[in-house]
Write a protein that holds these residues in place. Structure first.
Motif, PDB file in Angstrom:
ATOM      1  N   ARG A  37       0.849  -1.182   0.000  1.00 48.79           N
ATOM      2  CA  ARG A  37       0.000   0.000   0.000  1.00 48.79           C
ATOM      3  C   ARG A  37       0.890   1.239   0.000  1.00 48.79           C
ATOM      4  NH1 ARG A  37      -3.590   3.559   2.692  1.00 48.79           N
ATOM      5  NH2 ARG A  37      -5.770   3.070   2.275  1.00 48.79           N
ATOM      6  N   PRO A  38       0.679   2.169  -0.921  1.00 46.74           N
ATOM      7  CA  PRO A  38       1.524   3.358  -0.929  1.00 46.74           C
ATOM      8  C   PRO A  38       1.222   4.244   0.285  1.00 46.74           C
ATOM      9  CG  PRO A  38      -0.234   3.563  -2.550  1.00 46.74           C
ATOM     10  CD  PRO A  38      -0.344   2.186  -1.979  1.00 46.74           C
ATOM     11  N   ASP A  39       2.232   5.004   0.713  1.00 43.68           N
ATOM     12  CA  ASP A  39       2.027   5.928   1.833  1.00 43.68           C
ATOM     13  C   ASP A  39       1.192   7.124   1.377  1.00 43.68           C
ATOM     14  OD1 ASP A  39       3.568   4.364   3.491  1.00 43.68           O
ATOM     15  OD2 ASP A  39       5.436   5.385   2.933  1.00 43.68           O
ATOM     16  N   GLY A  40       0.688   7.837   2.349  1.00 42.37           N
ATOM     17  CA  GLY A  40       0.000   9.082   2.028  1.00 42.37           C
ATOM     18  C   GLY A  40      -1.487   8.999   2.261  1.00 42.37           C
ATOM     19  N   THR A  41      -2.167  10.090   1.977  1.00 47.00           N
ATOM     20  CA  THR A  41      -3.623  10.116   2.087  1.00 47.00           C
ATOM     21  C   THR A  41      -4.200  10.230   0.681  1.00 47.00           C
ATOM     22  OG1 THR A  41      -3.554  12.508   2.341  1.00 47.00           O
ATOM     23  CG2 THR A  41      -3.642  11.192   4.366  1.00 47.00           C
ATOM     24  N   PHE A  42      -5.443   9.793   0.557  1.00 47.96           N
ATOM     25  CA  PHE A  42      -6.058   9.684  -0.762  1.00 47.96           C
ATOM     26  C   PHE A  42      -7.447  10.298  -0.729  1.00 47.96           C
ATOM     27  CE2 PHE A  42      -3.344   6.088   0.273  1.00 47.96           C
ATOM     28  CZ  PHE A  42      -2.311   6.337  -0.619  1.00 47.96           C
ATOM     29  N   ASP A  43      -7.838  10.884  -1.838  1.00 47.88           N
ATOM     30  CA  ASP A  43      -9.180  11.459  -1.911  1.00 47.88           C
ATOM     31  C   ASP A  43     -10.237  10.369  -1.946  1.00 47.88           C
ATOM     32  OD1 ASP A  43      -8.488  14.401  -2.402  1.00 47.88           O
ATOM     33  OD2 ASP A  43      -7.280  13.344  -3.890  1.00 47.88           O
ATOM     34  N   ARG A  44      -9.835   9.237  -2.502  1.00 49.58           N
ATOM     35  CA  ARG A  44     -10.823   8.169  -2.668  1.00 49.58           C
ATOM     36  C   ARG A  44     -10.077   6.848  -2.616  1.00 49.58           C
ATOM     37  NH1 ARG A  44     -15.327   6.804  -6.503  1.00 49.58           N
ATOM     38  NH2 ARG A  44     -16.036   4.903  -5.462  1.00 49.58           N
ATOM     39  N   THR A  45     -10.593   5.876  -1.882  1.00 43.66           N
ATOM     40  CA  THR A  45     -10.047   4.519  -1.969  1.00 43.66           C
ATOM     41  C   THR A  45     -11.165   3.610  -2.458  1.00 43.66           C
ATOM     42  OG1 THR A  45     -10.576   4.092   0.336  1.00 43.66           O
ATOM     43  CG2 THR A  45      -8.332   4.835  -0.128  1.00 43.66           C
ATOM     44  N   ILE A  46     -10.802   2.700  -3.345  1.00 40.58           N
ATOM     45  CA  ILE A  46     -11.781   1.802  -3.958  1.00 40.58           C
ATOM     46  C   ILE A  46     -11.372   0.375  -3.635  1.00 40.58           C
ATOM     47  CG2 ILE A  46     -12.680   0.966  -6.169  1.00 40.58           C
ATOM     48  CD1 ILE A  46     -12.179   3.937  -7.161  1.00 40.58           C
ATOM     49  N   CYS A  47     -12.291  -0.358  -3.008  1.00 36.64           N
ATOM     50  CA  CYS A  47     -12.008  -1.745  -2.614  1.00 36.64           C
ATOM     51  C   CYS A  47     -12.027  -2.644  -3.845  1.00 36.64           C
ATOM     52  CB  CYS A  47     -13.060  -2.190  -1.607  1.00 36.64           C
ATOM     53  SG  CYS A  47     -12.959  -3.939  -1.244  1.00 36.64           S
ATOM     54  N   GLY A  48     -10.972  -3.411  -4.017  1.00 35.48           N
ATOM     55  CA  GLY A  48     -10.840  -4.242  -5.215  1.00 35.48           C
ATOM     56  C   GLY A  48     -11.428  -5.634  -5.091  1.00 35.48           C
ATOM     57  N   GLU A  49     -12.091  -5.919  -3.988  1.00 40.44           N
ATOM     58  CA  GLU A  49     -12.586  -7.282  -3.782  1.00 40.44           C
ATOM     59  C   GLU A  49     -13.579  -7.698  -4.872  1.00 40.44           C
ATOM     60  OE1 GLU A  49     -14.271  -7.978   0.089  1.00 40.44           O
ATOM     61  OE2 GLU A  49     -14.821 -10.032  -0.489  1.00 40.44           O
ATOM     62  N   GLY A  50     -13.294  -8.796  -5.516  1.00 36.50           N
ATOM     63  CA  GLY A  50     -14.184  -9.307  -6.562  1.00 36.50           C
ATOM     64  C   GLY A  50     -14.134  -8.500  -7.845  1.00 36.50           C
ATOM     65  N   LYS A  51     -13.165  -7.597  -7.939  1.00 33.94           N
ATOM     66  CA  LYS A  51     -13.103  -6.724  -9.109  1.00 33.94           C
ATOM     67  C   LYS A  51     -11.889  -7.056  -9.980  1.00 33.94           C
ATOM     68  CE  LYS A  51     -16.533  -3.931  -7.803  1.00 33.94           C
ATOM     69  NZ  LYS A  51     -16.969  -4.575  -6.543  1.00 33.94           N
ATOM     70  N   LEU A  52     -11.970  -6.676 -11.241  1.00 33.64           N
ATOM     71  CA  LEU A  52     -10.853  -6.820 -12.181  1.00 33.64           C
ATOM     72  C   LEU A  52     -10.626  -5.451 -12.814  1.00 33.64           C
ATOM     73  CD1 LEU A  52      -8.968  -8.993 -13.571  1.00 33.64           C
ATOM     74  CD2 LEU A  52     -10.672  -9.051 -15.403  1.00 33.64           C
ATOM     75  N   LEU A  53      -9.380  -4.991 -12.753  1.00 36.43           N
ATOM     76  CA  LEU A  53      -9.052  -3.685 -13.314  1.00 36.43           C
ATOM     77  C   LEU A  53      -8.310  -3.884 -14.633  1.00 36.43           C
ATOM     78  CD1 LEU A  53      -9.341  -0.671 -12.490  1.00 36.43           C
ATOM     79  CD2 LEU A  53      -6.996  -0.811 -11.615  1.00 36.43           C
ATOM     80  N   CYS A  54      -8.852  -3.331 -15.711  1.00 33.97           N
ATOM     81  CA  CYS A  54      -8.292  -3.546 -17.058  1.00 33.97           C
ATOM     82  C   CYS A  54      -7.924  -2.195 -17.672  1.00 33.97           C
ATOM     83  CB  CYS A  54      -9.347  -4.157 -17.989  1.00 33.97           C
ATOM     84  SG  CYS A  54     -10.197  -5.578 -17.343  1.00 33.97           S
ATOM     85  N   PRO A  55      -7.025  -2.236 -18.650  1.00 37.85           N
ATOM     86  CA  PRO A  55      -6.824  -1.026 -19.453  1.00 37.85           C
ATOM     87  C   PRO A  55      -8.122  -0.729 -20.201  1.00 37.85           C
ATOM     88  CG  PRO A  55      -5.229  -2.775 -20.015  1.00 37.85           C
ATOM     89  CD  PRO A  55      -6.288  -3.394 -19.176  1.00 37.85           C
TER      90      PRO A  55
END
Lengths: 430, 430
Positions: A37-55
């Motif tokens: 997990r990268p350091d820092g704070t984020f405007d939005r975090t999205i849970c990847g459970e059950g998901k597939l991220l594609c180009p």
């Protein structure tokens, strides 16, 4: 703006898979991909459970205003389809109709995970406006026909329109909009016109969108007329000096394929449209062996009938196996690359089409926890053979979310549907 | 229970369309179709605005437990697919796994507008139970192979299982469950076994589900072995005395088609599976001309990969045009009939498969007001070429709503997914 995808499965453009990964989007680009997990704070975090991220997916050939004619001309041979139905319908076009259809098409494409498309049509100001509003990327070209022999560039109003479009829009909207030149097809364009159009493209570094050897008769009539194939005709007239985006390519010879390959042209496979209009099946194996850059296209909705590029990837894969019998010739990754990296290459988008640090964040997130996608043994195979547009949970272009969980973020979808229905209700009554 | 559909567009099984119609369902049957609102009070009224009401869809050939193997064996030739992957995977099957998969499949089919399916597999008690729970209809058969020459019926455990199934389940669940006999294929069944299986079918009025000339090698090896085609082999061994449901039929001769036609057999077209496994394309024109009853099937999810019968109808239509070049040979209505009335005929369901007063209320309501289905010029064309399972707003079987607006009414979908995932997670570890 920082958006972090957490513990997600990533499908890369080459078909490789990384599970439980973190991917950070900063503003418009991917800034980090890793297991920690990268350091820092984020405007939005999205849970990847059950998901597939594609180009994001590229639609290499379409005519977005033709959603107006979706379902309007069915079960006809190509010539009757064109001459009795489509050409007369296109004669009635007006800017508001094109705009309404382009808006509907943009929404449909976003819903199917498309991030960019290549379009060849007219009333292009309207298409540009709809594309900009939607947040999509596109290479837009003014469909250019030139039947007058030896007409000069300065007398060719369609060419001049293309030049105008180039001046107004090329590389606008943060580079999302590009203007390509267009040569509609060999049978609709005189040799002299091919020359000045391609000269202009070469001079300004633009692509040229063409229809190429879609039907057998088109291919053979060219040989009767000029003694060469359409591809050879275009080569003789200088067209391949520019990066060519050639739609259909159903009836290419082996030599045609060599010409495409050595000139870095792109062949756009439109399996649904080519089947539906009875044109045949592109020879994918031979084009791949020749080393041609191959992408996928939906063609217009009048001959598809959807503009869902995910459907084309599935169709291309099973059609290839069924027509050659060589079921193990291509891995699923081959079609993923067609849909993504090859599309960016075709459109001259050097920092897109890949899930890679520093690249544009053009991403599609799929919900894989659906009845028709369970179980998942290999995410790349599941993506190609099981998913459809109902799996699309998010479409992101240049780091901006355009669509998420059924909601459009840039488009007023109810207004778009209402405008479109108003126009189509009366379109054929006048 | 009285359910009234108000001012709805109806697409009939023959492709005809009635707009602004009223359709009343009383208990399990359609009791009224007309332009006037019927008198009386109703338990439920459903607004038909933007909707299309169709006869329910039939999946003519599947193996529902094979959703377990969805995506498990990709990009392989049929023989390696079967021998290296599928057969070893099937050797590990156990009742709970089959049940979990059959439950998932039932849900997937309902979501795609399926009202009935024909299945050939084993652990059929589990399949029957899942089907009964789901509210679907099915003709279920125990996939029977018989490699021992001249084995007697009383020694054939698989045949005896079929007989047992017949006794326990045939015409149960208000007639929703029917048991068919099965002969897996010519290459897996000895002539003597074909005899006693078909004798039993004839004696009890049952259908026989078979795989027929799916691959060229299967077809040609039969000719080498017996000097006749698989169809002629089955005819010689009395199989066509019963109503035969023949899956695939890719490599039939003209004479084979005549045999099917004159015996009232059904050919099940499985375009996706036949393409994906490299088997080829069924000759739809010739089968239609011969007068054979033709339906659509998904085959199992291991070779499709979904069991979405709507996709098959679209695929059959465009594939036919693309491979023959005859784009105007079939109207859209031809494929609607394949998907509906021909399915009921295949399954021996005389009061189903039609939208007609007195017939079973097996109905699918589609939401046509979606981006990818606008505009609508001809509802029959739009149905075939534009819709997909995301348009399914309601699936009704025998007047009972099984699915509506994303909700399953008979199935606990979260439990089904959880059970299925638990099993598939560990399935290949043992």
């Amino acid at each position: 703006m920082k958006t972090l995808f957490e513990r997600i499965t990533i499908l890369f453009e080459n078909g490789e898979v990384k599970r439980d990964a973190y991917l950070l989007v900063e503003d418009e680009r991917i800034s980090y991909i890793g297991e920690e997990r990268p350091d820092g704070t984020f405007d939005r975090t999205i849970c990847g459970e059950g998901k597939l991220l594609c180009p994001g997916f590229y639609n290499g050939h379409t005519h977005v205003p033709m959603t107006l004619f979706r379902g309007y001309a069915e079960n006809l041979p190509l010539s009757r389809w064109l001459h009795e139905k489509i050409f007369p319908a296109e004669d009635k076009l007006y800017p508001e109709a094109v705009h309404a259809a382009a808006m509907l098409s943009a929404a449909e494409m976003i819903k199917c995970g498309t991030v960019s498309f290549s379009d060849m049509y007219f009333f292009c100001d309207e298409i540009v406006d709809a594309t900009v509003q939607s947040g999509l990327k596109a290479n837009i070209s003014r469909s250019t026909v030139a039947f007058t022999p030896n007409i000069k560039a300065e007398d060719d109003s369609r060419f001049l329109e293309s030049v105008e479009l180039f001046k107004k829009y090329h590389n606008t909207a943060n580079g999302r909009i590009k203007i390509d030149m267009s040569i509609h097809a060999e049978y609709s364009t005189m040799p002299a016109s091919c020359r000045y159009i391609s000269d202009f493209a070469v001079q300004h570094g633009l692509g040229i969108q063409i229809h190429l050897s879609e039907t057998r008769s088109e291919h053979e009539e060219c040989i009767s007329r000029y003694g060469v194939t359409p591809t050879e005709f275009f080569e003789q007239n200088g067209v391949f000096r520019a990066p060519v985006i050639a739609a259909h390519c159903v009836h290419l010879t082996d030599n045609d394929m060599q010409i495409l390959a050595k000139n870095g042209a792109t062949a756009v496979h439109n399996p649904a449209s080519n089947l539906k209009l009875g044109s045949g099946v592109m020879r994918l194996s031979e084009l791949a062996k020749a080393g041609v850059n191959i992408t996928l296209g939906t063609d217009g909705a009048a001959s598809n009938n959807t503009i869902d590029i995910m459907k084309e990837a599935y169709l291309a894969a099973i059609l290839q196996k069924g027509t050659t019998g060589r079921t193990d010739e291509f891995n699923s990754s081959f079609f993923v690359t067609m849909l993504t990296a090859n599309g960016a290459k075709m459109q001259g988008r050097a920092d897109a089409g890949h899930i890679k640090e520093g690249y544009r964040a053009d991403l599609v997130m799929l919900d894989m926890d659906m009845l028709h996608t369970l179980p998942i043994y290999d995410p790349c195979d599941s993506f190609l053979y099981c998913t459809n547009s109902s799996n699309v949970a998010m479409t992101m272009v240049d780091g901006k979310i355009l669509y998420e969980n059924g909601e459009f973020k840039t488009l007023d979808i109810e207004k778009i549907k209402a405008d479109f229905k108003n126009i189509t209700k009366t379109y054929f009554q006048n």
